[in-house]
Design an enzyme around this catalytic site. Structure first.
Site, PDB file in Angstrom:
ATOM      1  CD  GLU A   1      -3.060  -0.586  -0.190  1.00 61.79           C
ATOM      2  OE1 GLU A   1      -3.088   0.457  -0.363  1.00 61.79           O
ATOM      3  OE2 GLU A   1      -3.462  -1.710  -0.887  1.00 61.79           O
TER       4      GLU A   1
ATOM      5  CG  ASP B   1      -7.408   4.821  -3.631  1.00 59.09           C
ATOM      6  OD1 ASP B   1      -8.644   4.775  -3.976  1.00 59.09           O
ATOM      7  OD2 ASP B   1      -6.721   4.163  -4.451  1.00 59.09           O
TER       8      ASP B   1
ATOM      9  CE1 TYR C   1      -6.768   3.230  -0.349  1.00 61.85           C
ATOM     10  CE2 TYR C   1      -4.585   3.495   0.186  1.00 61.85           C
ATOM     11  CZ  TYR C   1      -5.516   2.676  -0.668  1.00 61.85           C
ATOM     12  OH  TYR C   1      -5.329   1.871  -1.466  1.00 61.85           O
TER      13      TYR C   1
END
Length: 355
Positions: free
Chosen positions: A34, A135, A117
């Site tokens: 991520e 996002d 996020y």
């Protein structure tokens, strides 16, 4: 389950991209993926993902590394604050959470560099918790499907989209829901030239039928970039080159670069000589290299490189000495973290150093 959720998950099950972090529930590996993908496309980030995990296979290894090692492993990805934050967060995990990555969004948010996020993505994919990961892909997809014109870069907009996402997310498969939105946004609902005819949501997409697709999502502000002018001096002697460590409080902090003269313009050779006030008895200014324009999020860098060949490690102008420069050979350089624009030059220099 809403029609929206049912549709995107069905599409995802047949069309999802084959990615390594989707084959594990290990929160560390999901976290690394991520962070890499925050500012990097999947096709570019995949090799870096494997490389980073090869250097640091678990959170303890990352926490115990020094910052230079972490920056070196991250080299080429850019946005180096991500690497520094990862390193600090790994140390937090070891000190504050007994070496285990937190299994709640609330605690994940306590880690350096993890925002709403990333916390939601890890919580949903690693721990199956129903938190919507909002996002750029989610903003784009949701704003178009529901025809939402609230600016996404405002507090009101962020709250509105997060609330909507949490209302839509499935309780049983929250990770699939978030990844379905990521894949739809990355492959179908593109920022420009979206592939609406291939979208499973097309029939009920309000923006598509109102002719508003290209206008959404809305931003209230445009990113302003500061222009900066970097004049780099590539000073060579024998098989060594001068480098200096960038200080904190600016881009590329704690990484190495060539001696730099930052000015309000790119200098000519004549202007450089005058600026340096340097006697060239034992040095030759070889050439001015091709200029580079390098875009960062909030800065536009205009860069010029000058090659200087010197026979002696002495008589260096004070403007250079003040930067605490040091000569490095090929083997030493290979272990130093450097920005990509510097590494590109170093890779060109060392195979065929001028002597």
């Amino acid at each position: 389950m809403t029609e929206f959720s049912r549709t995107i998950i069905k599409w995802y099950q047949s069309n999802k991209r084959d990615l390594p972090w989707r084959k594990t529930s290990d929160p560390y590996q999901i976290w690394i993926s991520e962070v890499i993908l925050q500012q990097t496309q999947v096709i570019q980030g995949l090799n870096y993902y494997y490389r980073f995990l090869n250097f640091f296979p678990d959170v303890a290894t990352l926490a115990n590394a020094n910052q230079q090692q972490v920056l070196k492993a991250w080299q080429g990805l850019g946005y180096y604050s991500r690497a520094r934050n990862l390193h600090q967060a790994a140390q937090q995990v070891m000190l504050q959470f007994d070496g285990k990555i937190p299994d709640s969004k609330k605690d994940l948010l306590k880690l350096k560099g993890i925002g709403p996020y990333t916390a939601a993505a890890i919580a949903s994919m690693a721990f199956n918790l129903p938190h919507a990961a909002i996002d750029g892909n989610a903003y784009r997809l949701l704003s178009r499907y529901f025809n939402i014109h609230t600016p996404i870069d405002t507090t009101e907009g962020k709250k509105q989209f997060e609330t909507l996402g949490n209302q839509l997310i499935t309780q049983n498969h929250p990770g699939d829901f978030n990844q379905a939105i990521m894949d739809l946004g990355a492959t179908i609902c593109l920022p420009t030239s979206p592939k609406c005819s291939d979208c499973p949501l097309y029939l009920n997409c309000q923006a598509a039928h109102n002719g508003q697709t290209i206008n959404l999502p809305v931003k209230s502000k445009k990113t302003k970039r500061t222009r900066r002018f970097f004049n780099y001096l590539i000073i060579l002697t024998g098989q060594e080159v001068y480098l200096t460590l960038r200080q904190s409080g600016d881009i590329w902090q704690d990484m190495y670069q060539f001696p730099l003269i930052e000015d309000t313009r790119l200098l000519s050779i004549a202007q450089l000589k005058k600026r340096l006030n340097w006697s060239y008895d034992n040095q030759r200014l070889i050439k001015k290299d091709q200029d580079i324009r390098h875009q960062l999020t909030h800065q536009e860098l205009h860069i010029r490189f000058f090659y200087i060949i010197t026979e002696h490690k002495s008589s260096i102008p004070s403007v250079i000495n003040e930067q605490k420069i040091q000569f490095y050979n090929h083997d030493e350089v290979s272990h130093l973290p450097v920005p990509k624009i510097i590494s590109d030059k170093l890779n060109h220099i060392f195979p065929k150093l001028i002597t």
